[in-house]
Motif scaffolding. Structure first.
Motif, PDB file in Angstrom:
ATOM      1  N   ARG A  79     106.144 -14.100   8.484  1.00 61.61           N
ATOM      2  CA  ARG A  79     106.478 -14.395   9.953  1.00 61.61           C
ATOM      3  C   ARG A  79     107.533 -13.393  10.298  1.00 61.61           C
ATOM      4  O   ARG A  79     107.471 -12.772  11.499  1.00 61.61           O
ATOM      5  N   ASP A  80     108.513 -13.203   9.723  1.00 61.58           N
ATOM      6  CA  ASP A  80     109.473 -12.057   9.916  1.00 61.58           C
ATOM      7  C   ASP A  80     109.132 -10.802  10.074  1.00 61.58           C
ATOM      8  O   ASP A  80     109.540 -10.126  11.051  1.00 61.58           O
ATOM      9  N   ALA A  81     108.410 -10.433   9.201  1.00 62.60           N
ATOM     10  CA  ALA A  81     107.671  -8.885   9.219  1.00 62.60           C
ATOM     11  C   ALA A  81     106.801  -8.728  10.439  1.00 62.60           C
ATOM     12  O   ALA A  81     106.829  -7.789  11.092  1.00 62.60           O
ATOM     13  N   ARG A  82     105.917  -9.717  10.767  1.00 63.88           N
ATOM     14  CA  ARG A  82     105.235  -9.886  12.088  1.00 63.88           C
ATOM     15  C   ARG A  82     106.004  -9.815  13.243  1.00 63.88           C
ATOM     16  O   ARG A  82     105.853  -9.068  13.917  1.00 63.88           O
ATOM     17  N   ARG A  83     107.210 -10.697  13.078  1.00 62.30           N
ATOM     18  CA  ARG A  83     107.982 -10.457  14.320  1.00 62.30           C
ATOM     19  C   ARG A  83     108.781  -9.076  14.574  1.00 62.30           C
ATOM     20  O   ARG A  83     108.940  -8.774  15.641  1.00 62.30           O
ATOM     21  N   ARG A  84     109.413  -8.631  13.291  1.00 64.50           N
ATOM     22  CA  ARG A  84     109.723  -7.251  13.515  1.00 64.50           C
ATOM     23  C   ARG A  84     108.773  -6.208  14.056  1.00 64.50           C
ATOM     24  O   ARG A  84     109.042  -5.614  14.649  1.00 64.50           O
ATOM     25  N   GLU A  85     107.619  -6.204  13.650  1.00 65.06           N
ATOM     26  CA  GLU A  85     106.505  -5.246  14.120  1.00 65.06           C
ATOM     27  C   GLU A  85     106.294  -5.540  15.408  1.00 65.06           C
ATOM     28  O   GLU A  85     106.253  -4.395  16.100  1.00 65.06           O
ATOM     29  N   ALA A  86     106.214  -6.814  15.865  1.00 68.41           N
ATOM     30  CA  ALA A  86     106.012  -6.930  17.568  1.00 68.41           C
ATOM     31  C   ALA A  86     107.069  -6.404  18.170  1.00 68.41           C
ATOM     32  O   ALA A  86     106.795  -5.851  19.517  1.00 68.41           O
ATOM     33  N   ALA A  87     108.390  -6.563  17.610  1.00 71.85           N
ATOM     34  CA  ALA A  87     109.457  -6.262  18.189  1.00 71.85           C
ATOM     35  C   ALA A  87     109.576  -4.752  18.492  1.00 71.85           C
ATOM     36  O   ALA A  87     109.746  -4.068  19.532  1.00 71.85           O
ATOM     37  N   TRP A  88     108.943  -3.885  17.308  1.00 71.62           N
ATOM     38  CA  TRP A  88     108.813  -2.264  17.438  1.00 71.62           C
ATOM     39  C   TRP A  88     107.783  -2.170  18.324  1.00 71.62           C
ATOM     40  O   TRP A  88     108.285  -1.088  19.149  1.00 71.62           O
ATOM     41  N   GLU A  89     106.905  -2.762  18.499  1.00 67.61           N
ATOM     42  CA  GLU A  89     105.696  -2.616  19.350  1.00 67.61           C
ATOM     43  C   GLU A  89     106.113  -2.702  20.762  1.00 67.61           C
ATOM     44  O   GLU A  89     105.773  -1.878  21.657  1.00 67.61           O
ATOM     45  N   ASP A  90     106.902  -3.570  21.088  1.00 67.86           N
ATOM     46  CA  ASP A  90     107.304  -4.099  22.286  1.00 67.86           C
ATOM     47  C   ASP A  90     108.122  -2.830  22.775  1.00 67.86           C
ATOM     48  O   ASP A  90     108.318  -2.618  24.088  1.00 67.86           O
ATOM     49  N   GLU A  91     109.038  -2.456  22.110  1.00 66.86           N
ATOM     50  CA  GLU A  91     110.134  -1.664  22.669  1.00 66.86           C
ATOM     51  C   GLU A  91     109.269  -0.009  22.310  1.00 66.86           C
ATOM     52  O   GLU A  91     109.981   0.944  22.599  1.00 66.86           O
ATOM     53  N   GLY A  92     108.019  -0.072  22.072  1.00 69.82           N
ATOM     54  CA  GLY A  92     107.519   1.396  22.296  1.00 69.82           C
ATOM     55  C   GLY A  92     107.647   2.047  20.998  1.00 69.82           C
ATOM     56  O   GLY A  92     107.602   3.473  20.816  1.00 69.82           O
TER      57      GLY A  92
END
Length: 190
Positions: free
Chosen positions: A153-166
């Protein structure tokens, strides 16, 4: 609070196949003999399918023991193919384990995977519980899966944050940094 009922007189419902993973026959004895992933916390409804699935590979199950902490209702008996399966409970028993007994064959211990578990996590737990000779207990497997699930879950959250920030690099203060703000490598070129 745990309630006990006598459901022997109630009609049997349509059985869906038990979601079960068993340890292959081996000379290596482990802590568990496999895993069971019930579809609900209704022990009276779930046990007939489990007992039916185990009749061929293990023989007739006559008794079951559970920890009442995971089951809202613990029936005293459950009707299985015209016979009664006796159910007992012990608060001292590992809450993530189900013990099955047979007069002719012996005892088996199964990891009980909570019904609300995600399929990927259940698959990992079923595979881990079916390893011959494993020394991991039901409680340890469940604790390990909690840590693994949290990491995923933490890895998915970090990846989503990375994608949200472009895909921008972040400063230690949480601010996006441009490429020019990155330190130069040893050769001085970017």
């Amino acid at each position: 609070m745990t309630t006990t009922l006598d459901r022997a007189a109630q009609p049997a419902a349509v059985l869906r196949p038990a979601r079960l993973s068993l340890t292959p026959k081996s000379s290596l004895a482990g802590q568990l003999d496999g895993a069971w992933w019930p579809r609900s916390r209704d022990l009276g409804a779930e046990l007939p399918a489990l007992a039916a699935a185990l009749d061929a590979p293990w023989g007739r199950v006559t008794r079951v023991s559970v920890n009442p902490g995971r089951w809202p209702v613990v029936p005293r008996t459950v009707a299985v193919d015209g016979r009664l399966l006796h159910v007992g409970w012990f608060a001292e028993q590992d809450p993530d384990k189900l013990i099955l007994l047979s007069y002719t064959v012996g005892r088996w211990d199964l990891l009980v995977i909570p019904p609300e578990t995600e399929p990927a996590a259940a698959a990992r737990l079923m595979a881990a519980a079916a390893i011959p000779g494993s020394v991991l207990t039901a409680g340890v497997l469940m604790a390990n899966e909690t840590v693994i699930g949290r990491g995923i879950r933490d890895a998915r959250r970090r990846e989503a944050a990375w994608e949200d920030e472009g895909g921008a690099c972040m400063s230690p203060f949480g601010e996006p940094m441009g490429r020019s703000a990155l330190p130069l490598p040893g050769n001085g070129r970017r």
